[in-house]
Design an enzyme around this catalytic site. Structure first.
Site, PDB file in Angstrom:
ATOM      1  N   ASP A  74       0.831  -1.210   0.000  1.00  0.00           N
ATOM      2  CA  ASP A  74       0.000   0.000   0.000  1.00  0.00           C
ATOM      3  C   ASP A  74       0.864   1.258   0.000  1.00  0.00           C
ATOM      4  O   ASP A  74       1.615   1.513   0.941  1.00  0.00           O
ATOM      5  CB  ASP A  74      -0.911  -0.003   1.231  1.00  0.00           C
ATOM      6  N   HIS A 111      -2.728  -0.299  -2.741  1.00  0.00           N
ATOM      7  CA  HIS A 111      -3.944   0.332  -2.224  1.00  0.00           C
ATOM      8  C   HIS A 111      -5.114   0.166  -3.205  1.00  0.00           C
ATOM      9  O   HIS A 111      -4.945   0.201  -4.411  1.00  0.00           O
ATOM     10  CB  HIS A 111      -3.670   1.827  -2.005  1.00  0.00           C
TER      11      HIS A 111
END
Length: 230
Positions: free
Chosen positions: A168, A199
Protein backbone atom coordinates in the site's frame (compact mmCIF):
# COMPACT_ATOMS: atom_id res chain seq x y z
CA UNK A 1 -34.45 2.99 -3.71
CA UNK A 2 -34.55 6.79 -3.30
CA UNK A 3 -31.99 8.53 -1.15
CA UNK A 4 -32.98 9.18 2.46
CA UNK A 5 -32.31 12.22 4.62
CA UNK A 6 -30.72 11.83 8.05
CA UNK A 7 -31.03 14.52 10.71
CA UNK A 8 -27.94 15.28 12.78
CA UNK A 9 -27.27 17.93 15.44
CA UNK A 10 -25.46 19.96 12.74
CA UNK A 11 -28.07 19.62 9.98
CA UNK A 12 -29.38 16.99 7.61
CA UNK A 13 -27.40 14.91 5.15
CA UNK A 14 -28.32 12.43 2.46
CA UNK A 15 -27.62 8.72 2.20
CA UNK A 16 -28.13 6.07 -0.44
CA UNK A 17 -30.26 3.19 0.84
CA UNK A 18 -30.65 -0.20 -0.80
CA UNK A 19 -33.11 -2.66 0.76
CA UNK A 20 -33.09 -6.47 0.61
CA UNK A 21 -35.79 -8.17 -1.44
CA UNK A 22 -37.22 -9.75 1.71
CA UNK A 23 -37.86 -6.34 3.26
CA UNK A 24 -36.27 -7.36 6.54
CA UNK A 25 -32.90 -8.31 7.95
CA UNK A 26 -29.67 -6.91 9.39
CA UNK A 27 -28.04 -3.75 8.06
CA UNK A 28 -24.69 -2.53 6.79
CA UNK A 29 -23.29 1.00 6.68
CA UNK A 30 -21.19 1.39 3.53
CA UNK A 31 -18.48 3.98 4.19
CA UNK A 32 -17.17 5.98 1.25
CA UNK A 33 -13.71 6.49 -0.17
CA UNK A 34 -12.50 10.01 -0.99
CA UNK A 35 -14.71 10.02 -4.11
CA UNK A 36 -18.04 10.43 -2.33
CA UNK A 37 -21.12 8.24 -2.65
CA UNK A 38 -20.41 7.52 -6.29
CA UNK A 39 -21.61 4.81 -8.66
CA UNK A 40 -19.00 2.35 -7.42
CA UNK A 41 -20.05 2.77 -3.78
CA UNK A 42 -23.72 2.50 -4.68
CA UNK A 43 -22.97 -0.73 -6.54
CA UNK A 44 -21.32 -2.09 -3.40
CA UNK A 45 -24.42 -1.15 -1.40
CA UNK A 46 -26.60 -2.89 -3.99
CA UNK A 47 -24.52 -6.07 -3.64
CA UNK A 48 -24.99 -6.06 0.13
CA UNK A 49 -28.72 -5.58 -0.36
CA UNK A 50 -28.76 -8.54 -2.76
CA UNK A 51 -27.04 -10.55 -0.01
CA UNK A 52 -29.89 -9.77 2.40
CA UNK A 53 -28.79 -6.58 4.15
CA UNK A 54 -30.24 -3.10 4.33
CA UNK A 55 -27.26 -1.17 2.95
CA UNK A 56 -26.92 2.54 3.67
CA UNK A 57 -24.15 4.80 2.34
CA UNK A 58 -24.14 8.24 4.00
CA UNK A 59 -22.74 11.34 2.33
CA UNK A 60 -19.81 12.24 4.60
CA UNK A 61 -18.64 15.23 2.53
CA UNK A 62 -21.94 17.10 2.99
CA UNK A 63 -20.39 19.81 5.15
CA UNK A 64 -18.02 20.72 2.31
CA UNK A 65 -20.11 19.84 -0.75
CA UNK A 66 -23.27 17.72 -0.64
CA UNK A 67 -23.72 15.01 -3.24
CA UNK A 68 -20.11 14.47 -4.34
CA UNK A 69 -19.88 11.67 -6.90
CA UNK A 70 -16.52 11.56 -8.65
CA UNK A 71 -14.33 8.78 -10.04
CA UNK A 72 -10.65 7.85 -9.98
CA UNK A 73 -10.32 8.17 -13.75
CA UNK A 74 -8.99 11.71 -14.25
CA UNK A 75 -6.30 13.87 -12.66
CA UNK A 76 -8.80 16.66 -12.02
CA UNK A 77 -11.05 14.28 -10.07
CA UNK A 78 -8.10 13.03 -8.03
CA UNK A 79 -7.17 16.61 -7.16
CA UNK A 80 -10.72 17.36 -6.05
CA UNK A 81 -10.86 14.13 -4.05
CA UNK A 82 -7.67 15.00 -2.18
CA UNK A 83 -8.95 18.53 -1.50
CA UNK A 84 -12.11 17.08 0.02
CA UNK A 85 -10.04 14.61 2.03
CA UNK A 86 -7.81 17.37 3.37
CA UNK A 87 -10.84 19.41 4.37
CA UNK A 88 -12.61 16.47 5.97
CA UNK A 89 -13.27 16.60 9.72
CA UNK A 90 -12.70 13.05 10.90
CA UNK A 91 -14.35 13.55 14.28
CA UNK A 92 -17.49 14.93 12.64
CA UNK A 93 -17.39 12.11 10.11
CA UNK A 94 -17.52 9.51 12.87
CA UNK A 95 -20.35 11.47 14.51
CA UNK A 96 -22.27 11.34 11.21
CA UNK A 97 -21.69 7.59 11.02
CA UNK A 98 -22.91 7.17 14.59
CA UNK A 99 -26.01 9.15 13.64
CA UNK A 100 -26.44 6.87 10.62
CA UNK A 101 -26.12 3.87 12.91
CA UNK A 102 -28.96 5.16 15.10
CA UNK A 103 -31.05 5.94 12.01
CA UNK A 104 -30.69 2.53 10.38
CA UNK A 105 -31.26 0.63 13.62
CA UNK A 106 -34.72 2.20 13.78
CA UNK A 107 -35.49 1.85 10.07
CA UNK A 108 -38.58 -0.25 9.23
CA UNK A 109 -37.58 -3.81 8.39
CA UNK A 110 -34.19 -3.76 10.09
CA UNK A 111 -34.58 -6.68 12.46
CA UNK A 112 -31.01 -7.72 13.10
CA UNK A 113 -27.64 -6.31 13.99
CA UNK A 114 -25.81 -3.53 12.15
CA UNK A 115 -22.28 -3.65 10.77
CA UNK A 116 -20.13 -1.38 8.62
CA UNK A 117 -17.62 -1.72 5.83
CA UNK A 118 -15.30 1.01 4.61
CA UNK A 119 -12.64 1.53 1.97
CA UNK A 120 -9.57 3.83 2.06
CA UNK A 121 -10.82 6.84 4.07
CA UNK A 122 -13.80 4.65 4.91
CA UNK A 123 -11.43 1.93 6.07
CA UNK A 124 -10.04 4.28 8.70
CA UNK A 125 -13.55 5.33 9.70
CA UNK A 126 -14.66 1.69 9.97
CA UNK A 127 -11.83 1.20 12.46
CA UNK A 128 -12.97 4.26 14.42
CA UNK A 129 -16.54 2.95 14.40
CA UNK A 130 -15.17 -0.13 16.17
CA UNK A 131 -13.38 1.97 18.78
CA UNK A 132 -15.90 4.79 19.30
CA UNK A 133 -19.39 3.26 18.85
CA UNK A 134 -21.31 0.12 19.73
CA UNK A 135 -21.67 -1.06 16.14
CA UNK A 136 -21.94 -4.85 16.02
CA UNK A 137 -19.12 -5.59 13.55
CA UNK A 138 -16.75 -3.57 11.35
CA UNK A 139 -14.78 -4.34 8.19
CA UNK A 140 -11.90 -2.13 7.06
CA UNK A 141 -10.32 -2.31 3.61
CA UNK A 142 -6.86 -0.68 3.35
CA UNK A 143 -7.68 2.05 5.87
CA UNK A 144 -5.37 5.05 5.64
CA UNK A 145 -4.15 6.55 8.92
CA UNK A 146 -5.26 3.82 11.33
CA UNK A 147 -1.77 3.86 12.84
CA UNK A 148 -2.32 7.46 13.99
CA UNK A 149 -5.15 6.30 16.28
CA UNK A 150 -3.85 2.86 17.10
CA UNK A 151 -3.99 3.72 20.80
CA UNK A 152 -7.77 3.26 20.59
CA UNK A 153 -7.47 -0.50 20.08
CA UNK A 154 -8.19 -1.07 23.77
CA UNK A 155 -11.66 0.48 23.27
CA UNK A 156 -12.77 -2.21 20.79
CA UNK A 157 -15.66 -4.25 22.19
CA UNK A 158 -17.11 -5.77 18.99
CA UNK A 159 -15.48 -7.75 16.13
CA UNK A 160 -13.25 -5.93 13.62
CA UNK A 161 -11.82 -7.28 10.36
CA UNK A 162 -8.83 -5.53 8.78
CA UNK A 163 -7.77 -6.06 5.16
CA UNK A 164 -4.24 -4.70 4.62
CA UNK A 165 -2.52 -4.28 1.25
CA UNK A 166 1.12 -5.25 1.75
CA UNK A 167 2.37 -2.83 -0.94
CA UNK A 168 0.00 0.00 0.00
CA UNK A 169 1.50 3.29 -1.17
CA UNK A 170 -0.55 5.19 1.41
CA UNK A 171 0.18 2.88 4.36
CA UNK A 172 3.96 2.30 4.59
CA UNK A 173 5.49 -0.81 6.23
CA UNK A 174 6.11 0.96 9.57
CA UNK A 175 2.42 1.89 9.79
CA UNK A 176 1.35 -1.62 8.85
CA UNK A 177 3.64 -3.12 11.49
CA UNK A 178 2.33 -0.73 14.14
CA UNK A 179 -1.23 -1.81 13.37
CA UNK A 180 -0.44 -5.51 13.42
CA UNK A 181 1.52 -5.25 16.67
CA UNK A 182 -1.22 -3.26 18.38
CA UNK A 183 -3.97 -5.76 17.59
CA UNK A 184 -1.89 -8.90 18.10
CA UNK A 185 -3.56 -11.12 20.67
CA UNK A 186 -6.85 -9.22 20.56
CA UNK A 187 -9.42 -11.95 19.92
CA UNK A 188 -11.92 -9.38 18.58
CA UNK A 189 -9.64 -8.32 15.71
CA UNK A 190 -9.01 -10.42 12.59
CA UNK A 191 -6.26 -9.29 10.20
CA UNK A 192 -5.57 -10.40 6.64
CA UNK A 193 -2.56 -9.10 4.69
CA UNK A 194 -2.37 -9.29 0.89
CA UNK A 195 1.43 -9.14 0.39
CA UNK A 196 1.57 -8.30 -3.31
CA UNK A 197 -1.33 -5.86 -3.45
CA UNK A 198 -1.32 -2.07 -3.56
CA UNK A 199 -3.94 0.33 -2.22
CA UNK A 200 -7.54 -0.11 -3.43
CA UNK A 201 -6.98 -3.57 -4.86
CA UNK A 202 -10.73 -4.24 -4.66
CA UNK A 203 -11.85 -1.07 -6.49
CA UNK A 204 -13.28 -2.26 -9.79
CA UNK A 205 -11.82 -0.21 -12.63
CA UNK A 206 -8.99 1.07 -10.43
CA UNK A 207 -5.32 0.90 -11.38
CA UNK A 208 -4.47 -1.64 -8.67
CA UNK A 209 -7.56 -3.85 -8.93
CA UNK A 210 -6.75 -7.54 -8.56
CA UNK A 211 -9.69 -9.84 -9.11
CA UNK A 212 -8.28 -12.86 -7.28
CA UNK A 213 -7.43 -11.07 -4.05
CA UNK A 214 -10.53 -8.87 -4.29
CA UNK A 215 -12.71 -11.97 -4.36
CA UNK A 216 -10.67 -13.55 -1.55
CA UNK A 217 -11.12 -10.44 0.63
CA UNK A 218 -14.84 -10.15 -0.14
CA UNK A 219 -15.34 -13.82 0.68
CA UNK A 220 -13.63 -13.34 4.03
CA UNK A 221 -15.79 -10.29 4.71
CA UNK A 222 -18.98 -12.16 3.85
CA UNK A 223 -18.06 -15.02 6.19
CA UNK A 224 -17.11 -12.59 8.98
CA UNK A 225 -20.34 -10.61 8.68
CA UNK A 226 -22.54 -13.70 8.46
CA UNK A 227 -20.93 -14.94 11.67
CA UNK A 228 -21.28 -11.72 13.63
CA UNK A 229 -24.48 -10.18 12.21
CA UNK A 230 -26.47 -13.34 11.53
Amino acid sequence: MPDVSIQSPDGSFGAYLAAPASGKGPAMIIIQEIFGVNANLRAIADKYAAAGYFAIAPDLFWRQEPGVQITDQTEAEWQKAFQLYQGFNEVKGVEDLATTLSFIRQYPGVTGKVGCVGFCLGGKLAYLMATRTDIDASVSYYGVGIDKDIGEVSAITKPLLLHIAGQDGFVPPDAQNAIKEAVAGNFLVEVHVYPERDHAFTRIGGKHYHDGDAQLAHGRSAEFLAKHLG
